[in-house]
Write a protein that holds these residues in place. Structure first.
Motif, PDB file in Angstrom:
ATOM      1  N   LEU A   1      36.179  41.559  48.665  1.00 58.77           N
ATOM      2  CA  LEU A   1      35.621  40.535  49.309  1.00 58.77           C
ATOM      3  C   LEU A   1      34.749  39.857  48.418  1.00 58.77           C
ATOM      4  O   LEU A   1      34.236  40.298  47.366  1.00 58.77           O
ATOM      5  CB  LEU A   1      34.714  41.176  50.550  1.00 58.77           C
ATOM      6  N   LYS A   2      34.771  38.477  48.582  1.00 60.68           N
ATOM      7  CA  LYS A   2      34.144  37.592  47.387  1.00 60.68           C
ATOM      8  C   LYS A   2      33.486  36.527  48.129  1.00 60.68           C
ATOM      9  O   LYS A   2      33.879  35.676  49.317  1.00 60.68           O
ATOM     10  CB  LYS A   2      35.067  37.006  46.643  1.00 60.68           C
ATOM     11  N   THR A   3      31.920  35.954  47.796  1.00 57.24           N
ATOM     12  CA  THR A   3      31.348  34.938  48.482  1.00 57.24           C
ATOM     13  C   THR A   3      31.527  34.043  47.406  1.00 57.24           C
ATOM     14  O   THR A   3      31.369  33.761  46.213  1.00 57.24           O
ATOM     15  CB  THR A   3      29.865  35.550  48.174  1.00 57.24           C
ATOM     16  N   ILE A   4      31.802  32.827  47.939  1.00 56.83           N
ATOM     17  CA  ILE A   4      32.357  31.607  47.369  1.00 56.83           C
ATOM     18  C   ILE A   4      31.405  30.339  47.668  1.00 56.83           C
ATOM     19  O   ILE A   4      31.031  30.407  48.760  1.00 56.83           O
ATOM     20  CB  ILE A   4      33.889  31.291  47.633  1.00 56.83           C
ATOM     21  N   LYS A   5      31.271  29.605  46.923  1.00 56.15           N
ATOM     22  CA  LYS A   5      30.585  28.203  47.213  1.00 56.15           C
ATOM     23  C   LYS A   5      31.540  27.069  46.809  1.00 56.15           C
ATOM     24  O   LYS A   5      32.174  27.194  45.636  1.00 56.15           O
ATOM     25  CB  LYS A   5      29.418  28.090  46.267  1.00 56.15           C
TER      26      LYS A   5
ATOM     27  N   GLU B   1      28.954  27.695  51.571  1.00 56.04           N
ATOM     28  CA  GLU B   1      28.913  29.296  50.933  1.00 56.04           C
ATOM     29  C   GLU B   1      29.473  30.064  51.967  1.00 56.04           C
ATOM     30  O   GLU B   1      29.021  30.010  53.182  1.00 56.04           O
ATOM     31  CB  GLU B   1      27.629  29.527  50.769  1.00 56.04           C
ATOM     32  N   LYS B   2      30.480  30.998  51.900  1.00 55.23           N
ATOM     33  CA  LYS B   2      30.820  31.867  52.791  1.00 55.23           C
ATOM     34  C   LYS B   2      31.557  33.181  52.185  1.00 55.23           C
ATOM     35  O   LYS B   2      31.996  32.963  50.824  1.00 55.23           O
ATOM     36  CB  LYS B   2      31.759  31.343  53.744  1.00 55.23           C
ATOM     37  N   GLU B   3      31.749  34.184  52.652  1.00 52.09           N
ATOM     38  CA  GLU B   3      32.373  35.283  52.119  1.00 52.09           C
ATOM     39  C   GLU B   3      33.977  35.211  52.760  1.00 52.09           C
ATOM     40  O   GLU B   3      34.514  34.989  53.976  1.00 52.09           O
ATOM     41  CB  GLU B   3      31.654  36.595  52.796  1.00 52.09           C
ATOM     42  N   VAL B   4      34.882  35.582  51.673  1.00 54.43           N
ATOM     43  CA  VAL B   4      36.246  35.477  52.205  1.00 54.43           C
ATOM     44  C   VAL B   4      36.924  36.631  51.433  1.00 54.43           C
ATOM     45  O   VAL B   4      36.423  37.483  50.539  1.00 54.43           O
ATOM     46  CB  VAL B   4      36.925  34.120  51.389  1.00 54.43           C
ATOM     47  N   GLU B   5      38.195  36.973  51.823  1.00 55.64           N
ATOM     48  CA  GLU B   5      38.692  38.029  51.420  1.00 55.64           C
ATOM     49  C   GLU B   5      39.727  37.366  50.120  1.00 55.64           C
ATOM     50  O   GLU B   5      40.567  36.592  50.576  1.00 55.64           O
ATOM     51  CB  GLU B   5      39.734  39.004  52.530  1.00 55.64           C
TER      52      GLU B   5
ATOM     53  N   ASP C   1      42.680  33.228  47.860  1.00 55.29           N
ATOM     54  CA  ASP C   1      41.623  33.346  48.781  1.00 55.29           C
ATOM     55  C   ASP C   1      41.842  32.559  49.959  1.00 55.29           C
ATOM     56  O   ASP C   1      43.186  32.438  50.209  1.00 55.29           O
ATOM     57  CB  ASP C   1      40.425  32.869  48.074  1.00 55.29           C
TER      58      ASP C   1
END
Length: 277
Positions: free
Chosen positions: A154-158, A182-186, A216
């Protein structure tokens, strides 16, 4: 039997080569990013809309080369000829789509440096390598000549909110914070134990073998070619030049610039393709 008897020797020679002091490899990756953008409602001719979307598509399809050894790597975009008529617009869309410059990783020291150009100004971002909590799975698939194993994290991306950037409106109807999402994606990665180095494209690393594919929610990056111990060796060194900032500082500057570009576009500058001074 004679052919089979050579197999252990070949495997031994390969792994000896990977772990030797002067080992170096080169991997070519193709990446494609899907951009969610809304041009509906804009006073833009249909042929112009198609032209804008095609330029965005070209700017978000890239070929990069990762040169790596046992602990360091440099990820560079392959030089390509500009498409006729692309001008500065292509570079602008690339920046909005999250384009990065030369990305240097030192997994032994746990740091990275990346040289980015943002609207004509050069920045040198230096920070600690992001660490993902990879979960190793048992699923496998063939990628080229290599057996690849699946891993997820899981990774938080902007990233820029392209729909907000090109939506009609004014400063009073939209919040400036909307410029970035900004959200969390797999993240799904495929790595090979055949090349036991802790490396991968861009910011990705941390698996027991070279990452051959990673995706992603909007970007997929796939290795298309690998050369181990090339005849012509390349120097792996960190980029230099530009204003030195941390990732947090660079993200703040990017958000401000993105908001400015969005506001300028809404005032009508976007319809002129950026030619207005």
């Amino acid at each position: 039997m004679k052919v089979l008897s050579f197999l252990p020797l070949l495997l031994f020679a390969f792994h000896f080569g990977v772990h030797s002091q002067d080992f170096q490899g080169e991997a070519t990756y193709f990446s494609k990013t899907t951009v969610d953008m809304d041009l509906d409602g804009r006073q833009i001719p249909e042929d112009r809309k198609k032209q804008i979307m095609e330029r965005i598509k070209q700017a978000n399809e890239r070929t990069n080369i990762l040169t790596f050894d046992k602990s360091t790597s440099i990820y560079k975009e392959e030089e390509r000829l500009e498409q006729p008529g692309s001008g500065r617009g292509g570079m602008r869309f690339g920046m909005m789509g999250g384009a990065g410059g030369d990305y240097y990783k030192d997994v032994k020291e746990g740091r990275y440096l990346v040289k980015n150009e943002l609207l004509g100004k050069v920045f040198l971002v230096e920070d600690e390598l992001p660490k993902l909590e990879w979960k190793l799975g048992g699923e496998t698939k063939q990628i080229g000549n290599y057996m690849a194993y699946k891993a997820t994290a899981l990774k938080t991306i902007k990233r820029p909110n392209m729909r907000a950037a090109f939506r009609r409106g004014n400063d009073n109807t939209e919040n400036k914070e909307e410029a970035f999402l900004e959200k969390e994606v797999e993240v799904v990665a495929w790595y090979t134990l055949d090349i036991p180095v802790n490396q991968g494209p861009g910011e990705y690393w941390g698996l027991p073998g070279l990452i051959l594919e990673v995706s992603d929610d909007v970007t997929i990056t796939l290795c298309t070619k690998i050369v181990l111990n090339p005849t012509e060796r390349k120097e792996i060194k960190a980029p230099t030049g530009g204003k030195k900032v941390t990732q947090e500082e660079y993200d703040k500057i990017s958000k401000e610039k993105m908001s400015e570009m969005r506001d300028n576009f809404r005032r009508g500058n976007g319809n002129r393709g950026g030619r207005r001074q």
